[in-house]
Design a protein around this motif. Structure first.
Motif, short mmCIF file in Angstrom:
data_model
loop_
_atom_site.label_atom_id
_atom_site.label_comp_id
_atom_site.label_asym_id
_atom_site.label_seq_id
_atom_site.Cartn_x
_atom_site.Cartn_y
_atom_site.Cartn_z
N VAL A 5 -19.27 -27.66 21.56
CA VAL A 5 -19.42 -26.62 20.54
C VAL A 5 -20.71 -25.86 20.76
CG1 VAL A 5 -19.63 -26.17 18.08
CG2 VAL A 5 -18.12 -27.99 18.89
N ARG A 6 -20.64 -24.53 20.64
CA ARG A 6 -21.84 -23.71 20.80
C ARG A 6 -22.79 -23.91 19.63
NH1 ARG A 6 -17.59 -21.13 22.93
NH2 ARG A 6 -17.84 -19.91 24.84
N ARG A 9 -24.97 -20.24 16.26
CA ARG A 9 -24.09 -19.73 15.23
C ARG A 9 -24.63 -18.44 14.61
NH1 ARG A 9 -22.30 -24.99 11.65
NH2 ARG A 9 -22.09 -26.48 13.36
N TRP A 16 -18.12 -17.44 12.94
CA TRP A 16 -18.42 -18.30 14.09
C TRP A 16 -17.28 -19.28 14.34
CZ3 TRP A 16 -19.28 -23.69 14.07
CH2 TRP A 16 -19.71 -24.22 15.30
N GLU A 20 -14.96 -19.67 17.67
CA GLU A 20 -14.75 -20.94 18.36
C GLU A 20 -13.26 -21.24 18.53
OE1 GLU A 20 -16.58 -23.30 19.86
OE2 GLU A 20 -18.35 -22.02 19.67
N ARG A 24 -10.66 -20.87 21.92
CA ARG A 24 -9.86 -22.03 22.34
C ARG A 24 -8.39 -21.64 22.47
NH1 ARG A 24 -12.22 -27.30 19.03
NH2 ARG A 24 -14.44 -26.87 19.39
N LEU A 46 -16.94 -29.41 14.06
CA LEU A 46 -17.78 -28.21 14.02
C LEU A 46 -18.90 -28.30 12.98
CD1 LEU A 46 -15.07 -25.39 14.35
CD2 LEU A 46 -16.33 -26.55 16.15
#
Length: 248
Positions: A5-6, A9, A16, A20, A24, A46
């Motif tokens: 996960v980045r 944010r 955000w 994500e 995907r 998340l």
């Protein structure tokens, strides 16, 4: 395997989360027809609230990517239902490294629109609109290679042609796919030599329009797009370290 996960944010948590999950989906991490994990599972992964998740699901649903089924869960819709002209969907596709098939499909759309737009502009554009096209082209010439100006001036040139058709649907369509154009130009103009080599083709399109020669303008735009798609695919192949084999 859990996708990393980045951490960067944005202020809007639900936006955000939509990014994500959207990335995907477009990359096939959640494939069409597949049910994505439930709210509790995704929320824990998340580290977001159910409220943020539900807002993100609303965004993805509005873009045609997902649908909720009572007692079954949330399923990824078939790709044919996705709003591919949506700026977020396009951005997610480019941020996730577009496939050769995706690039080819985009160029096919451009080939249906832009040559005819150039021909129409040659017939309808006002003197002021043609002058704006020349200004846009000269800005392309003076843009410093490797900067964002290369992309922005290229987009403005193509948008100036669409405005020159004096057809509001053409202009609106151009605005809709501007995100796609930015992504394409980043790929096809990523090398200085490639960008410089594209300038004569752009100028030839402009001359066809300026000289009020619709067929010439159409031909030059088709030629420009044909060269662009091959450059984009070549650059994509270089990035992937191999040859891209897609019929054009």
């Amino acid at each position: 395997m859990v996708k990393q996960v980045r951490e960067n944010r944005p202020r809007s948590v639900h936006a955000w989360v939509a990014y994500e999950l959207g990335t995907r989906i477009v990359t096939g991490y959640y494939a069409p027809g597949e049910y994505i994990p439930n709210e509790a599972t995704i929320g824990e992964e998340l580290n977001v609230s159910r409220t943020a998740l539900r807002e993100a699901f609303k965004i993805l649903s509005a873009k045609g990517l997902i649908e909720s089924r009572p007692k079954l869960g949330t399923r990824v819709r078939p790709r044919e239902f996705w709003n591919m002209f949506d700026s977020d969907v396009l951005r997610w596709c480019f941020d996730s490294t577009p496939t050769p098939e995706f690039l080819r499909a985009l160029f096919e759309v451009r080939e249906m629109i832009e040559p005819n737009s150039a021909a129409l502009a040659a017939k309808r554009a006002s003197d002021e609109q043609i002058a704006a096209m020349e200004v846009a082209y000269r800005a392309m010439e003076s843009a410093e290679p490797g900067t964002e100006q290369v992309i922005l001036t290229d987009i403005e040139f193509h948008m100036a042609i669409l405005r020159g058709t004096n057809n509001e649907f053409m202009v609106s369509l151009g605005e809709s796919i501007k995100t796609a154009l930015m992504g394409l130009f980043r790929i096809s103009s990523s090398k200085e030599a490639a960008y410089q080599a594209s300038l004569p083709g752009h100028y030839a399109v402009f001359l066809g329009i300026r000289d009020r020669d619709p067929e010439r303008a159409r031909f030059e735009m088709k030629s420009l797009l044909s060269k662009s798609v091959h450059k984009a695919l070549d650059h994509l192949a270089e990035d992937e370290g191999g040859k891209v084999d897609v019929a054009i």
